[in-house]
Design a protein around this motif. Structure first.
Motif, PDB file in Angstrom:
ATOM      1  N   VAL A   4     -42.929 110.905  66.717  1.00 46.56           N
ATOM      2  CA  VAL A   4     -41.872 111.434  67.587  1.00 46.56           C
ATOM      3  C   VAL A   4     -40.590 110.641  67.418  1.00 46.56           C
ATOM      4  O   VAL A   4     -39.490 111.197  67.320  1.00 46.56           O
ATOM      5  N   ILE A   5     -40.716 109.332  67.364  1.00 50.23           N
ATOM      6  CA  ILE A   5     -39.537 108.476  67.181  1.00 50.23           C
ATOM      7  C   ILE A   5     -38.870 108.746  65.836  1.00 50.23           C
ATOM      8  O   ILE A   5     -37.645 108.838  65.713  1.00 50.23           O
ATOM      9  N   PHE A   6     -39.652 108.943  64.776  1.00 53.18           N
ATOM     10  CA  PHE A   6     -39.115 109.229  63.432  1.00 53.18           C
ATOM     11  C   PHE A   6     -38.351 110.546  63.406  1.00 53.18           C
ATOM     12  O   PHE A   6     -37.252 110.650  62.857  1.00 53.18           O
ATOM     13  N   LEU A   7     -38.969 111.570  64.048  1.00 53.68           N
ATOM     14  CA  LEU A   7     -38.295 112.867  64.080  1.00 53.68           C
ATOM     15  C   LEU A   7     -36.997 112.792  64.867  1.00 53.68           C
ATOM     16  O   LEU A   7     -36.022 113.485  64.547  1.00 53.68           O
ATOM     17  N   ALA A   8     -36.966 111.969  65.867  1.00 52.37           N
ATOM     18  CA  ALA A   8     -35.754 111.836  66.664  1.00 52.37           C
ATOM     19  C   ALA A   8     -34.629 111.182  65.866  1.00 52.37           C
ATOM     20  O   ALA A   8     -33.446 111.414  66.132  1.00 52.37           O
ATOM     21  N   PHE A   9     -34.973 110.386  64.852  1.00 53.28           N
ATOM     22  CA  PHE A   9     -33.971 109.686  64.046  1.00 53.28           C
ATOM     23  C   PHE A   9     -33.468 110.502  62.853  1.00 53.28           C
ATOM     24  O   PHE A   9     -32.523 110.102  62.187  1.00 53.28           O
ATOM     25  N   ILE A  10     -34.121 111.636  62.560  1.00 52.11           N
ATOM     26  CA  ILE A  10     -33.711 112.433  61.389  1.00 52.11           C
ATOM     27  C   ILE A  10     -32.256 112.878  61.479  1.00 52.11           C
ATOM     28  O   ILE A  10     -31.479 112.741  60.536  1.00 52.11           O
ATOM     29  N   PRO A  11     -31.793 113.467  62.638  1.00 49.67           N
ATOM     30  CA  PRO A  11     -30.380 113.827  62.730  1.00 49.67           C
ATOM     31  C   PRO A  11     -29.467 112.632  62.537  1.00 49.67           C
ATOM     32  O   PRO A  11     -28.397 112.749  61.937  1.00 49.67           O
ATOM     33  N   SER A  12     -29.867 111.475  63.025  1.00 58.40           N
ATOM     34  CA  SER A  12     -29.038 110.277  62.871  1.00 58.40           C
ATOM     35  C   SER A  12     -28.930 109.864  61.423  1.00 58.40           C
ATOM     36  O   SER A  12     -27.881 109.429  60.952  1.00 58.40           O
ATOM     37  N   LEU A  13     -30.018 110.040  60.648  1.00 54.89           N
ATOM     38  CA  LEU A  13     -29.984 109.713  59.216  1.00 54.89           C
ATOM     39  C   LEU A  13     -29.032 110.642  58.478  1.00 54.89           C
ATOM     40  O   LEU A  13     -28.267 110.227  57.604  1.00 54.89           O
ATOM     41  N   ALA A  14     -29.115 111.934  58.811  1.00 54.33           N
ATOM     42  CA  ALA A  14     -28.203 112.895  58.185  1.00 54.33           C
ATOM     43  C   ALA A  14     -26.775 112.581  58.556  1.00 54.33           C
ATOM     44  O   ALA A  14     -25.849 112.690  57.765  1.00 54.33           O
ATOM     45  N   PHE A  15     -26.573 112.158  59.841  1.00 56.05           N
ATOM     46  CA  PHE A  15     -25.243 111.814  60.313  1.00 56.05           C
ATOM     47  C   PHE A  15     -24.672 110.648  59.519  1.00 56.05           C
ATOM     48  O   PHE A  15     -23.498 110.625  59.158  1.00 56.05           O
ATOM     49  N   ALA A  16     -25.528 109.674  59.194  1.00 54.70           N
ATOM     50  CA  ALA A  16     -25.060 108.485  58.491  1.00 54.70           C
ATOM     51  C   ALA A  16     -24.603 108.816  57.078  1.00 54.70           C
ATOM     52  O   ALA A  16     -23.837 108.065  56.496  1.00 54.70           O
ATOM     53  N   GLN A  17     -25.052 109.907  56.542  1.00 51.74           N
ATOM     54  CA  GLN A  17     -24.694 110.270  55.175  1.00 51.74           C
ATOM     55  C   GLN A  17     -23.349 110.987  55.103  1.00 51.74           C
ATOM     56  O   GLN A  17     -22.858 111.241  54.020  1.00 51.74           O
ATOM     57  N   ASN A  18     -22.770 111.343  56.219  1.00 52.33           N
ATOM     58  CA  ASN A  18     -21.509 112.070  56.236  1.00 52.33           C
ATOM     59  C   ASN A  18     -20.342 111.093  56.229  1.00 52.33           C
ATOM     60  O   ASN A  18     -20.273 110.196  57.058  1.00 52.33           O
ATOM     61  N   VAL A  19     -19.412 111.283  55.277  1.00 52.56           N
ATOM     62  CA  VAL A  19     -18.263 110.388  55.141  1.00 52.56           C
ATOM     63  C   VAL A  19     -16.999 111.231  55.177  1.00 52.56           C
ATOM     64  O   VAL A  19     -16.811 112.128  54.346  1.00 52.56           O
ATOM     65  N   ALA A  20     -16.118 110.976  56.141  1.00 51.91           N
ATOM     66  CA  ALA A  20     -14.873 111.730  56.281  1.00 51.91           C
ATOM     67  C   ALA A  20     -13.683 110.797  56.092  1.00 51.91           C
ATOM     68  O   ALA A  20     -13.676 109.664  56.605  1.00 51.91           O
TER      69      ALA A  20
END
Length: 332
Positions: free
Chosen positions: A9-25
């Protein structure tokens, strides 16, 4: 077992955060200092996953002292190897009051598939200095400049400056097309493509001109007897080659006489006799160092001249008769 479920559950909760970290603006200006009224470009870019949906920052036309001229279009570049995409666009704006302007971090919104709330990605901060024109308060007051009349030639020159590459390409293409049409027409008309060939000088005209030049040079009168007969027989050989298709340049005297006997020239016996005498006399001069009398020089010259005139008159009469005969057949 309960502990394992908690980890998942904790891992799944961090998936959006991992994707977020890959975004560079990022955001940048083409210059950090400009004059009032200058058109400036703001470049916005974000790198994210191919599957993500991106919303660019919105700009209001009502920002104080700032006017947005063009919001720009979004350009997308995909990288198949990394599964990433880079989206960018250029916003054009201008500022009408001097001062230092700070653009705070601008928000991009990235929606990750499988989620309902987009993530906010902030850009870096920007600072822009707008300078007012320097005004000399002590300077002389000048009249307003007259209205400048713009002519068609002015517009054309400006157009050429901006589109000179396209104009060069168009000009080259037009020249190639024009030459192609010209060559095709000349080819269809069976005419020479570049220059019309000079009309060929009839062999008898050329030979008679050379004889007249030889007469004026007065070689034998200046004791150049061998040179005189060499030139005289060369003129005769060249005429035989061009006028009667006898390869006389490569033949000895006897071979020339033999080939003349095979032709159907008029007064064959008399003409061949005079030519045989001329060639024989020339051979004695060139190889036996003979020195004929002056009357002999004139006779050989006259014999060659009469031979050329007789043959050419016969040839011209034959051609005229054939044309007349062909004309009668066409009328019939």
């Amino acid at each position: 077992m309960k502990k394992l479920i908690n980890i998942i559950v904790i891992f799944l909760a961090f998936i959006p955060s991992l994707a977020f970290a890959q975004n560079v603006a990022t955001v940048s200006l083409d210059t950090n200092k400009a004059d009032i009224g200058t058109h400036l470009k703001m470049n916005l870019q974000i790198e994210t996953d191919n599957k993500n949906i991106v919303f660019f920052p919105a700009f209001s036309d009502s920002l104080k002292n700032i006017e947005f001229i063009d919001q720009g279009k979004i350009d997308t570049a995909f990288n198949k190897k990394t599964g990433r995409q880079t989206l960018s666009k250029t916003v054009v704006f201008t500022v009408f009051e001097a001062g230092v302007y700070t653009f705070p971090p601008m928000p991009f919104y990235v929606l990750i598939p499988g989620t309902t709330n987009p993530s906010e990605i902030l850009t870096n901060e920007l600072q822009l200095t707008i300078e007012a024109p320097e005004i000399d308060m002590n300077a002389e007051i000048k009249d307003i400049q007259n209205i400048i009349e713009i002519t068609f030639w002015d517009i054309f020159k400006e157009f050429c400056k901006e589109h000179y590459v396209a104009l060069i390409i168009a000009l080259v293409a037009a020249l190639l097309i024009g030459f192609g049409i010209f060559f095709y027409i000349r080819y269809k008309q069976n005419r020479p493509i570049f220059f019309a060939p000079k009309p060929a000088i009839p062999p008898h005209i050329m030979a008679l001109e050379q004889l007249e030049k030889l007469r004026q040079e007065k070689l034998w009168q200046n004791n150049l007897v061998k040179e005189y007969y060499t030139r005289l027989t060369d003129i005769l050989r060249e005429y035989l080659e061009n006028g009667l298709r006898i390869n006389a340049q490569e033949m000895i005297s006897d071979e020339i006489i033999y080939n003349l006997e095979l032709t159907d020239i008029p007064n064959k016996t008399e003409l061949i006799s005079t030519i045989r005498h001329t060639l024989s006399t020339a051979d004695f001069v060139k190889f036996a160092k003979s020195n004929p009398l002056p009357d002999e020089h004139d006779r050989c010259f006259t014999d060659v001249e009469n031979f050329i005139k007789t043959i050419s008159e016969w040839q011209l009469a034959t051609i005229a008769a054939e044309k007349e005969k062909k004309g009668d057949n066409d009328h019939a």
